[in-house]
Design an enzyme around this catalytic site. Structure first.
Site, PDB file in Angstrom:
ATOM      1  N   HIS A 145       0.020  -8.224  -3.842  1.00  0.00           N
ATOM      2  CA  HIS A 145      -0.297  -8.614  -2.713  1.00  0.00           C
ATOM      3  C   HIS A 145       0.886  -9.934  -2.691  1.00  0.00           C
ATOM      4  O   HIS A 145       1.555 -10.741  -1.476  1.00  0.00           O
ATOM      5  CB  HIS A 145      -1.252  -9.829  -2.643  1.00  0.00           C
ATOM      6  CG  HIS A 145      -2.508  -8.787  -2.484  1.00  0.00           C
ATOM      7  ND1 HIS A 145      -3.851  -9.495  -1.960  1.00  0.00           N
ATOM      8  CD2 HIS A 145      -2.798  -7.536  -1.950  1.00  0.00           C
ATOM      9  CE1 HIS A 145      -5.079  -8.609  -1.385  1.00  0.00           C
ATOM     10  NE2 HIS A 145      -3.806  -7.191  -1.780  1.00  0.00           N
TER      11      HIS A 145
ATOM     12  N   ASP B 188      -3.670  -7.686  -6.152  1.00  0.00           N
ATOM     13  CA  ASP B 188      -3.627  -8.790  -5.897  1.00  0.00           C
ATOM     14  C   ASP B 188      -2.380  -9.287  -6.683  1.00  0.00           C
ATOM     15  O   ASP B 188      -1.543  -9.173  -6.231  1.00  0.00           O
ATOM     16  CB  ASP B 188      -5.328  -9.665  -6.124  1.00  0.00           C
ATOM     17  CG  ASP B 188      -5.880 -10.791  -5.040  1.00  0.00           C
ATOM     18  OD1 ASP B 188      -4.488 -11.469  -5.066  1.00  0.00           O
ATOM     19  OD2 ASP B 188      -6.531 -11.262  -5.397  1.00  0.00           O
TER      20      ASP B 188
END
Ligand SMILES: *[C@@H]1O[C@H](CO)[C@@H](O)[C@H](O)[C@H]1NC(C)=O
Ligand SMILES: *[C@@H]1O[C@H](CO)[C@@H](O)[C@H](O)[C@H]1NC(C)=O
Ligand SMILES: *[C@@H]1O[C@H](CO)[C@@H](O)[C@H](O)[C@H]1NC(C)=O
Ligand SMILES: *[C@@H]1O[C@H](CO)[C@@H](O)[C@H](O)[C@H]1NC(C)=O
Length: 413
Positions: free
Chosen positions: A255, A232
């Site tokens: 991310h 993430d």
């Protein structure tokens, strides 16, 4: 001890090291003028086996160190694998406390965030150092597969993050590894004058919701010389964060470095004064992203940002402002709402490297609150696919462009 009888026949130099070794394992020894509280002296065992006693031993060692008023104190966790249940280290403490982790701390295999958001939490402490080069092992693989669906389900039951600091001031984390958290790794809330250096955070690129460092309602922070690769965000900068300096970060997989999402809830506070510089993003989904909720309840702002000297290596979307953020189909239809978050004074300078898709620069600002004072200078992003070159999307953006810009087709208002 049998070795005592050997002493007469060995060299004085050996004796010197021998006593050095003995004294370092003594009960609550003084060391460099600090009193050391070794968790082993409270009964903690570093044998890797599940037990409920370690948490009690760690709590006792912490309480003694925290209440020690004779000088600085150190909680010491030696090499070994220490299983540890969910635990909170609370202040206020009498003096500066150092928390030295040399070994590995092992989380329970399953741990929900019902009672507290993190497995290990520090709260209400001033003047804290966490160091030692040890490892926090969240053992996330036991819950990623079947318990963690928070990337798809907004009503999911959250799992515990690895480590949290809340209401902690004048603190530094210097030399620590965090691996395989169940959800995020570091959670910082309401901290002030807080520095993180020489930290390494890892979880597989496909592990769900394993954010690296999450920061909210905090100010005056420095994050430098850290390496983060997770499933993430590497760093997630949430509402109420001000004066944060991020440098020398290696991010990927993951991310990217994200600001927000912000704007969904009424009580949220603005984000201001963020610098990200001298960093490398490699193989991430986004590079530098600011996202605000389309359907927003608050009228706050995101301002005074500087993104400088950033290398992108095969990043899908290197530069993104997304003011249409609305996951889980909560906006009836796309484009129906316009974010009320004002983005202003955001500078991107000296950003180069490779984009894994053509969409290298996407600034999609709010129709209701167009971005103001966006500055782009010295940007050179290339795309190596067969379908052509990089593209820029710029909607409702006010500002300036200087120097060489690739992709160059961004029209400012
Ligand atoms: C923390 O450090 C500051 C500045 O040195 C000092 O004023 C304060 O008393 C310290 N507090 C504790 C609990 O050590
Ligand atoms: C954090 O780093 C900044 C910049 O190097 C420094 O001024 C500040 O004193 C540091 N704070 C702590 C708590 O180490
Ligand atoms: C970060 O690393 C660089 C290069 O190794 C070093 O010069 C610098 O002192 C480090 N900074 C911190 C805060 O550890
Ligand atoms: C390249 O173009 C082809 C044909 O239009 C399309 O099918 C494909 O998805 C494109 N690839 C990328 C990476 O955009």
């Amino acid at each position: 001890m049998a070795s005592r009888f050997l002493i007469p026949c060995i060299s004085p130099l050996f004796l010197f090291y021998f006593f050095l070794a003995i004294s370092s394992t003594q009960t609550n020894a003084f060391h460099d003028g600090q009193k050391v509280f070794d968790v082993r002296n409270y009964g903690a065992r570093g044998d890797g086996k599940t037990n409920t006693y370690n948490a009690l031993a760690f709590t006792k060692a912490w309480n003694d160190a925290c209440q020690w008023s004779g000088g600085r104190s150190t909680v010491y966790i030696p090499a070994g694998k220490f299983y540890l249940d969910q635990i909170t280290f609370s202040g206020p403490c009498k003096r500066h406390v150092t928390f030295t982790i040399r070994g590995t701390l092992l989380a329970p295999r399953i741990l929900y965030a019902d009672k507290r958001a993190e497995w290990i939490a520090f709260r209400y402490v001033d003047n804290l150092t966490v160091n030692g080069g040890g490892i926090l092992d969240g053992q996330g693989s036991y819950s990623w597969r079947h318990l963690n669906d928070c990337d798809k389900n907004p009503n999911c039951r959250a799992l515990a993050m690895n480590i949290g600091f809340s209401f902690v001031r004048s603190a530094r984390v210097n030399g620590l590894r965090s691996i395989n958290s169940k959800m995020g790794h570091f959670n910082l809330y309401a901290v002030e004058n807080f520095n993180i250096t020489r930290v390494k955070i890892t979880a597989p690129g496909d592990s769900p919701n394993t954010d690296g460092i999450k920061i909210g309602r905090s100010k005056d922070m420095h994050i430098s010389n850290v390496s983060i690769g997770t499933g993430d965000d590497c760093v997630a900068i949430l509402d109420g964060t001000t004066n944060l300096d991020i440098s020398n970060v290696r991010c990927g997989p993951g991310h990217g470095i994200s600001v927000g999402s912000i704007g969904r809830f009424k009580e949220e506070k603005s984000i201001e004064g963020i610098t990200v510089r001298n960093s490398v993003l490699k193989g991430t989904m986004n590079g530098l992203r600011i996202k605000t909720w389309a359907k927003s309840a608050s009228e706050n702002s995101v301002s005074k940002f500087l993104f400088e000297d950033i290398q992108m290596i095969n990043v899908r979307n290197p530069i993104v402002i997304d003011q249409q953020y609305c996951p889980h189909n909560l906006c009836d239809s796309p484009g129906k709402y316009n974010s009320h978050v004002q983005i202003k004074d955001v500078k991107y300078t000296s950003i180069w490297g490779t984009s894994a898709t053509q969409a290298a620069l996407m600034l999609q600002c709010s129709k209701a609150f167009p971005c103001q004072g966006v500055e782009l200078s010295d940007i050179n992003l290339v795309y190596k696919g067969r379908n052509g070159s990089v593209t820029a999307t710029c909607e409702n953006v006010g500002g300036w462009v200087y120097g060489k810009i690739v992709p160059g087709d961004c029209r400012m208002r």
